[in-house]
Structure formats: C-alpha cells, structure tokens
Design a protein around this motif. Structure first.
Motif, PDB file in Angstrom:
ATOM      1  N   LYS A  39       7.691  -9.065   8.187  1.00  0.00           N
ATOM      2  CA  LYS A  39       6.843  -8.611   9.289  1.00  0.00           C
ATOM      3  C   LYS A  39       7.555  -8.991  10.577  1.00  0.00           C
ATOM      4  O   LYS A  39       8.068 -10.098  10.707  1.00  0.00           O
ATOM      5  CB  LYS A  39       5.470  -9.300   9.201  1.00  0.00           C
ATOM      6  N   HIS A  70       8.387 -12.801   4.488  1.00  0.00           N
ATOM      7  CA  HIS A  70       7.377 -13.380   3.608  1.00  0.00           C
ATOM      8  C   HIS A  70       7.571 -13.023   2.139  1.00  0.00           C
ATOM      9  O   HIS A  70       7.124 -13.743   1.260  1.00  0.00           O
ATOM     10  CB  HIS A  70       5.975 -12.992   4.063  1.00  0.00           C
ATOM     11  N   GLU A 108       6.120 -10.890   0.296  1.00  0.00           N
ATOM     12  CA  GLU A 108       4.902 -10.494  -0.416  1.00  0.00           C
ATOM     13  C   GLU A 108       5.016  -9.054  -0.894  1.00  0.00           C
ATOM     14  O   GLU A 108       5.888  -8.312  -0.469  1.00  0.00           O
ATOM     15  CB  GLU A 108       3.674 -10.644   0.500  1.00  0.00           C
ATOM     16  N   SER A 128       0.528  -4.979  -0.167  1.00  0.00           N
ATOM     17  CA  SER A 128      -0.498  -5.922   0.261  1.00  0.00           C
ATOM     18  C   SER A 128      -0.830  -5.722   1.743  1.00  0.00           C
ATOM     19  O   SER A 128       0.050  -5.510   2.563  1.00  0.00           O
ATOM     20  CB  SER A 128      -0.003  -7.361   0.051  1.00  0.00           C
ATOM     21  N   ASN A 129      -2.106  -5.783   2.050  1.00  0.00           N
ATOM     22  CA  ASN A 129      -2.546  -5.690   3.450  1.00  0.00           C
ATOM     23  C   ASN A 129      -2.468  -7.037   4.135  1.00  0.00           C
ATOM     24  O   ASN A 129      -2.588  -7.118   5.349  1.00  0.00           O
ATOM     25  CB  ASN A 129      -3.990  -5.173   3.523  1.00  0.00           C
ATOM     26  N   GLN A 130      -2.306  -8.083   3.368  1.00  0.00           N
ATOM     27  CA  GLN A 130      -2.306  -9.433   3.908  1.00  0.00           C
ATOM     28  C   GLN A 130      -0.887  -9.985   4.028  1.00  0.00           C
ATOM     29  O   GLN A 130      -0.140  -9.978   3.056  1.00  0.00           O
ATOM     30  CB  GLN A 130      -3.120 -10.373   2.999  1.00  0.00           C
ATOM     31  N   VAL A 131      -0.545 -10.441   5.218  1.00  0.00           N
ATOM     32  CA  VAL A 131       0.719 -11.133   5.436  1.00  0.00           C
ATOM     33  C   VAL A 131       0.357 -12.577   5.740  1.00  0.00           C
ATOM     34  O   VAL A 131      -0.406 -12.836   6.676  1.00  0.00           O
ATOM     35  CB  VAL A 131       1.517 -10.519   6.607  1.00  0.00           C
ATOM     36  N   PRO A 132       0.868 -13.534   4.969  1.00  0.00           N
ATOM     37  CA  PRO A 132       0.544 -14.935   5.235  1.00  0.00           C
ATOM     38  C   PRO A 132       0.907 -15.324   6.675  1.00  0.00           C
ATOM     39  O   PRO A 132       1.960 -14.941   7.172  1.00  0.00           O
ATOM     40  CB  PRO A 132       1.422 -15.703   4.237  1.00  0.00           C
ATOM     41  N   GLU A 165       0.020 -14.236   9.444  1.00  0.00           N
ATOM     42  CA  GLU A 165       0.149 -13.174  10.453  1.00  0.00           C
ATOM     43  C   GLU A 165      -0.724 -13.457  11.683  1.00  0.00           C
ATOM     44  O   GLU A 165      -0.259 -13.363  12.812  1.00  0.00           O
ATOM     45  CB  GLU A 165      -0.224 -11.818   9.851  1.00  0.00           C
ATOM     46  N   LYS A 166      -1.968 -13.789  11.460  1.00  0.00           N
ATOM     47  CA  LYS A 166      -2.897 -14.047  12.559  1.00  0.00           C
ATOM     48  C   LYS A 166      -2.420 -15.227  13.414  1.00  0.00           C
ATOM     49  O   LYS A 166      -2.409 -15.164  14.646  1.00  0.00           O
ATOM     50  CB  LYS A 166      -4.299 -14.313  12.011  1.00  0.00           C
TER      51      LYS A 166
END
Length: 107
Positions: free
Chosen positions: A69, A82, A84, A88-92, A94-95
């Motif tokens: 990302k 990452h 992943e 997956s919609n989730q990137v560790p 990210e927020k």
C-alpha cells in the motif's frame, strides 16, 4: 509516527527489491512495521515526489510485486509492503499510518 500507535523499527535495505531502490535520486529510509517492509521517501518537493511515483510505476509495470500500500503526503511517499491477500479489503495499520501522515504539520 510513533505517537499514532504504530511502532517502526530500523530496517535494513533489502538488495534486489524495487521498494528500496532510489527514485529520482532519492534513497529511502527503511524500517519495519510488524516485521514487514516500511519504506519512506522524502523528496524535495511534491512535484519531485510525483516524478518518483511515476518512476516506480514504470519500474514495476511488468513486475509481479508483492502486495503493498502506498501513502502520500506533500513530498513524502511511503510504501508499506504488507504481503496480505490481494483480494483483502483490510490492510494492517492502514488507518494508523494515514492518521500519522494527516497529522503532519503543514510547513
């Protein structure tokens, strides 16, 4: 970035990976986040950062790169590799990474 619940540790530049190569003559700072490659490029200007992004896109156009990302703020370009699942919609983190970047004081 350590004030935003992400803890970077000093990493070592990995030879042979496009993520740690020079972009527009800028050598990145290499860290690890949760044992994953976290690379920060600091360009002189936002325009130079854009050129660096284009160079990266050109270098990787025909490559099959691991999941990553990118994050952008002014003259800063970050790659978090990452690894992943691509679907997956989730990137560790990210927020947290985005919040840390957004908190940078406009200078």
């Amino acid at each position: 970035m350590q004030n935003h619940t992400i803890e970077l540790t000093e990493g070592t530049s990995v030879k042979g990976t496009v993520f740690t190569s020079k972009l527009k003559g800028v050598k990145p700072q290499v860290y690890e986040l949760n044992e994953k490659l976290f690379v920060i490029y600091e360009f002189d200007t936002p325009e130079e950062r854009e050129k660096g992004e284009k160079e990266f896109a050109t270098k990787t156009a025909s490559m099959n790169v691991v999941s990553y990302k990118s994050f952008i703020k002014r003259n800063i370009l970050i790659f978090y590799v990452h690894g992943e699942d691509l679907n997956s919609n989730q990137v560790p983190f990210e927020k947290e990474i985005q919040e840390a970047l957004d908190s940078l004081i406009e200078g």
